[in-house]
Design an enzyme around this catalytic site. Sequence first.
Site, PDB file in Angstrom:
ATOM      1  N   ASP A 187       0.812  -1.214   0.000  1.00 18.03           N
ATOM      2  CA  ASP A 187       0.000   0.000   0.000  1.00 18.03           C
ATOM      3  C   ASP A 187       0.847   1.266   0.000  1.00 18.03           C
ATOM      4  O   ASP A 187       2.066   1.215   0.226  1.00 18.03           O
ATOM      5  CB  ASP A 187      -0.964  -0.007   1.198  1.00 18.03           C
ATOM      6  CG  ASP A 187      -0.283  -0.371   2.518  1.00 18.03           C
ATOM      7  OD1 ASP A 187       0.963  -0.406   2.571  1.00 18.03           O
ATOM      8  OD2 ASP A 187      -1.001  -0.620   3.496  1.00 18.03           O
TER       9      ASP A 187
ATOM     10  N   ASN B 221      -7.440  -2.249  14.280  1.00 21.02           N
ATOM     11  CA  ASN B 221      -8.817  -2.580  13.899  1.00 21.02           C
ATOM     12  C   ASN B 221      -8.883  -3.825  13.008  1.00 21.02           C
ATOM     13  O   ASN B 221      -9.910  -4.094  12.399  1.00 21.02           O
ATOM     14  CB  ASN B 221      -9.479  -1.385  13.199  1.00 21.02           C
ATOM     15  CG  ASN B 221      -8.746  -0.992  11.915  1.00 21.02           C
ATOM     16  OD1 ASN B 221      -7.842  -1.708  11.475  1.00 21.02           O
ATOM     17  ND2 ASN B 221      -9.124   0.112  11.309  1.00 21.02           N
TER      18      ASN B 221
ATOM     19  N   HIS C 287      -7.085  -4.383  10.279  1.00 23.14           N
ATOM     20  CA  HIS C 287      -6.832  -4.221   8.837  1.00 23.14           C
ATOM     21  C   HIS C 287      -5.528  -4.894   8.417  1.00 23.14           C
ATOM     22  O   HIS C 287      -4.591  -5.021   9.202  1.00 23.14           O
ATOM     23  CB  HIS C 287      -6.902  -2.752   8.391  1.00 23.14           C
ATOM     24  CG  HIS C 287      -5.764  -1.872   8.777  1.00 23.14           C
ATOM     25  ND1 HIS C 287      -5.915  -0.536   9.081  1.00 23.14           N
ATOM     26  CD2 HIS C 287      -4.432  -2.112   8.901  1.00 23.14           C
ATOM     27  CE1 HIS C 287      -4.747  -0.008   9.361  1.00 23.14           C
ATOM     28  NE2 HIS C 287      -3.834  -0.944   9.269  1.00 23.14           N
TER      29      HIS C 287
ATOM     30  N   GLU D 244      -9.550  -1.524   5.382  1.00 27.60           N
ATOM     31  CA  GLU D 244     -10.223  -1.144   6.616  1.00 27.60           C
ATOM     32  C   GLU D 244     -11.458  -2.020   6.835  1.00 27.60           C
ATOM     33  O   GLU D 244     -11.951  -2.650   5.887  1.00 27.60           O
ATOM     34  CB  GLU D 244     -10.639   0.328   6.518  1.00 27.60           C
ATOM     35  CG  GLU D 244      -9.470   1.290   6.356  1.00 27.60           C
ATOM     36  CD  GLU D 244      -8.642   1.458   7.627  1.00 27.60           C
ATOM     37  OE1 GLU D 244      -8.516   0.505   8.418  1.00 27.60           O
ATOM     38  OE2 GLU D 244      -8.112   2.563   7.827  1.00 27.60           O
TER      39      GLU D 244
HETATM   40  C1  GLP Z   1      -0.357   0.490   8.466  1.00 26.85           C
HETATM   41  C2  GLP Z   1      -0.120  -0.390   7.238  1.00 26.85           C
HETATM   42  C3  GLP Z   1      -0.320  -1.843   7.561  1.00 26.85           C
HETATM   43  C4  GLP Z   1       0.357  -2.177   8.873  1.00 26.85           C
HETATM   44  C5  GLP Z   1      -0.333  -1.450   9.994  1.00 26.85           C
HETATM   45  C6  GLP Z   1       0.284  -1.707  11.367  1.00 26.85           C
HETATM   46  O1  GLP Z   1      -1.577   1.140   8.479  1.00 26.85           O
HETATM   47  N1  GLP Z   1      -0.933  -0.039   6.122  1.00 26.85           N
HETATM   48  O2  GLP Z   1       0.201  -2.618   6.490  1.00 26.85           O
HETATM   49  O3  GLP Z   1       0.260  -3.550   9.111  1.00 26.85           O
HETATM   50  O4  GLP Z   1      -0.329  -0.072   9.739  1.00 26.85           O
HETATM   51  O5  GLP Z   1       1.301  -0.787  11.658  1.00 26.85           O
HETATM   52  P1  GLP Z   1       2.267  -0.875  12.915  1.00 26.85           P
HETATM   53  O6  GLP Z   1       3.190  -1.980  12.649  1.00 26.85           O
HETATM   54  O7  GLP Z   1       2.947   0.463  12.930  1.00 26.85           O
HETATM   55  O8  GLP Z   1       1.396  -1.109  14.090  1.00 26.85           O
END
Ligand code: GLP
Length: 264
Positions: free
Chosen positions: A67, A137, A139, A144
């Site tokens: 992404d 959440n 995702h 989402e």
């Molecule tokens: C972001 C990314 C995800 C990732 C998530 C968790 O929003 N789009 O791919 O898994 O956050 O992030 P973190 O590892 O900072 O908790």
Amino acid sequence: MLVILKRDNQEVNEQAAQLIAGAIRKNPSLTLGLATGSTMVGLYRHLVRLHQAGSLDFSQAATFNLDEYLGLPASHPQSFNHFMHENFFRHINIQPRNIHIPDGSVRRDYDAYCASYEQSIRAAGGIDLQILGIGRNGHIGFNEPTSSLASRTRLKVLSRETIDDNAKFFGPREESPRCAITMGIGTILEARKILLLATGPPKAAAVAKSIEGPITCAVSASALQLHPDVTFLLDEPAAAQLTQREYYQRVLEMTALLTPDRLS
Ligand code: GLP
């Protein structure tokens, strides 16, 4: 589904790096699906270390990132493109032409752009090993809650929770992006193998719902239950709300005995 329980963040990163390194050694032209976020920083550090020690060659590997924020050019310090180069790509010997990250600067024809990203995944022969983090959440990528379980790469409006979670990476006067381009859940489920990493107490509820809850668009990662080869790699705090931990441990022991290939 395999659930591997580790003591802490450090052990999760080490084990994930070993699994990825093993996959690349088995197939040097592996196509990896990659994720961003703070969970991934330690993993990339370990992979870089293996590369610098001379035991991991990325020269034939290809990567597709999940992404990117919409509206951020690749050069923006908060873009996922920048994150990937800073934390990983500039330290390894991957060929620039084999790196694929959705382009957050596209301004129109989003559908055509997203279809072309899907097409480049197909042209590369599909993703062999997809690495995932998970949002609080539930995702995966930026899918989402309420994302279609069959979704493909597309524009996605970010939830309030995700915008708030990610605001810490932006300056006080900077507005964090409201939309992103993300691989869909359907895209992710086509990877041959999936490895999801989760660490820390804020992930515990999402992890338990994903592994032990019903498959629902309210928790995107629960769709991984539909995939035949998924491994969840968790530290203790992230695994705290799982009810079947003893069973996962026995499954792991039997897997090591009967089909050790799944663990290397
Ligand atoms: C972001 C990314 C995800 C990732 C998530 C968790 O929003 N789009 O791919 O898994 O956050 O992030 P973190 O590892 O900072 O908790």
